[in-house]
Design an enzyme around this catalytic site. Sequence first.
Site, PDB file in Angstrom:
ATOM      1  N   TYR A 273       6.909 119.353  67.276  1.00 51.19           N
ATOM      2  CA  TYR A 273       6.181 120.328  65.579  1.00 51.19           C
ATOM      3  C   TYR A 273       5.099 120.294  65.076  1.00 51.19           C
ATOM      4  CZ  TYR A 273      10.275 122.935  67.397  1.00 51.19           C
ATOM      5  OH  TYR A 273      11.247 123.657  68.260  1.00 51.19           O
TER       6      TYR A 273
ATOM      7  N   THR B 286      11.547 135.508  68.718  1.00 47.91           N
ATOM      8  CA  THR B 286      11.371 133.970  67.344  1.00 47.91           C
ATOM      9  C   THR B 286      13.120 134.420  66.992  1.00 47.91           C
ATOM     10  OG1 THR B 286       9.191 133.232  67.029  1.00 47.91           O
ATOM     11  CG2 THR B 286      10.815 132.802  66.263  1.00 47.91           C
TER      12      THR B 286
ATOM     13  N   LYS C  16      18.798 124.279  71.360  1.00 47.44           N
ATOM     14  CA  LYS C  16      18.420 123.324  69.976  1.00 47.44           C
ATOM     15  C   LYS C  16      19.772 123.114  69.549  1.00 47.44           C
ATOM     16  CE  LYS C  16      14.576 126.028  68.638  1.00 47.44           C
ATOM     17  NZ  LYS C  16      14.362 126.754  67.695  1.00 47.44           N
TER      18      LYS C  16
ATOM     19  N   HIS D  65      14.591 126.894  72.340  1.00 46.04           N
ATOM     20  CA  HIS D  65      12.757 126.521  72.142  1.00 46.04           C
ATOM     21  C   HIS D  65      11.874 126.795  73.575  1.00 46.04           C
ATOM     22  CE1 HIS D  65       8.147 124.849  71.266  1.00 46.04           C
ATOM     23  NE2 HIS D  65       8.879 124.333  72.628  1.00 46.04           N
TER      24      HIS D  65
ATOM     25  N   GLU E  24       3.956 119.642  76.394  1.00 47.15           N
ATOM     26  CA  GLU E  24       6.044 119.225  75.784  1.00 47.15           C
ATOM     27  C   GLU E  24       6.313 118.568  76.913  1.00 47.15           C
ATOM     28  OE1 GLU E  24       5.666 123.214  72.541  1.00 47.15           O
ATOM     29  OE2 GLU E  24       6.731 123.135  74.205  1.00 47.15           O
TER      30      GLU E  24
ATOM     31  N   ARG F 116      10.005 132.565  77.899  1.00 47.00           N
ATOM     32  CA  ARG F 116       9.773 133.404  76.597  1.00 47.00           C
ATOM     33  C   ARG F 116      10.300 134.904  77.026  1.00 47.00           C
ATOM     34  NH1 ARG F 116       7.686 130.709  72.570  1.00 47.00           N
ATOM     35  NH2 ARG F 116       7.595 132.319  71.188  1.00 47.00           N
TER      36      ARG F 116
ATOM     37  N   ASN G  33      17.916 129.818  66.157  1.00 48.53           N
ATOM     38  CA  ASN G  33      17.622 130.707  67.111  1.00 48.53           C
ATOM     39  C   ASN G  33      17.677 129.790  68.413  1.00 48.53           C
ATOM     40  OD1 ASN G  33      15.329 129.389  67.097  1.00 48.53           O
ATOM     41  ND2 ASN G  33      14.019 131.306  66.937  1.00 48.53           N
TER      42      ASN G  33
END
Length: 141
Positions: free
Chosen positions: A51, A93, A11, A117, A128, A87, A114
């Site tokens: 999103y 998160t 990000k 993604h 995605e 993950r 954070n």
Amino acid sequence: MSIQRTLSIIKPDATRRSLVGKINAKIEDAGLVIIAQKMLRLTKEQAKAFYKIHEERSFYEDLCSNMVKGPIVVQVLEGDNAVKVYRDTMGATNPANAEPGTIRHEFGESIDLNSVHGSDAPETAAQEIAFFFSQIEICRE
Ligand code: CDP
Ligand code: MG
């Protein structure tokens, strides 16, 4: 063994702090292979579309604003159980709840900044990946 693909986004908060190399090292140390990667800048419309699942949530507007503040790096990661492995590599998160050693624990600034993604299921991963990549851009066919 279940070889999967997942979509990763580094990000804007992380590209701004020149963390692409450090995050990629964590990805590769986790055994995931980066089979496609590019840097781009999202428009607000594109961020909102990506999103859309969160459009009713209170954080949606801020999330979309944060995603257009600078360039992002989008990646396709491949490996055994890649969705869950990534993950786990990202961490929770909220970086405050992320395990030591995870990307979000090491680099995340806050729940809204954070750093990364990652897709949450194989089905969303496929959607995605198709949002960002054409077939010709993905190696290891
Ligand atoms: O990214 P992840 O799948 O872990 O979380 P999410 O629930 O799908 O939320 C998407 C993104 O929205 C998060 O990564 C955060 O950047 C942001 N978010 C937030 O700003 N405030 C929250 N309470 C929840 C999520
Ligand atoms: Mg999510």
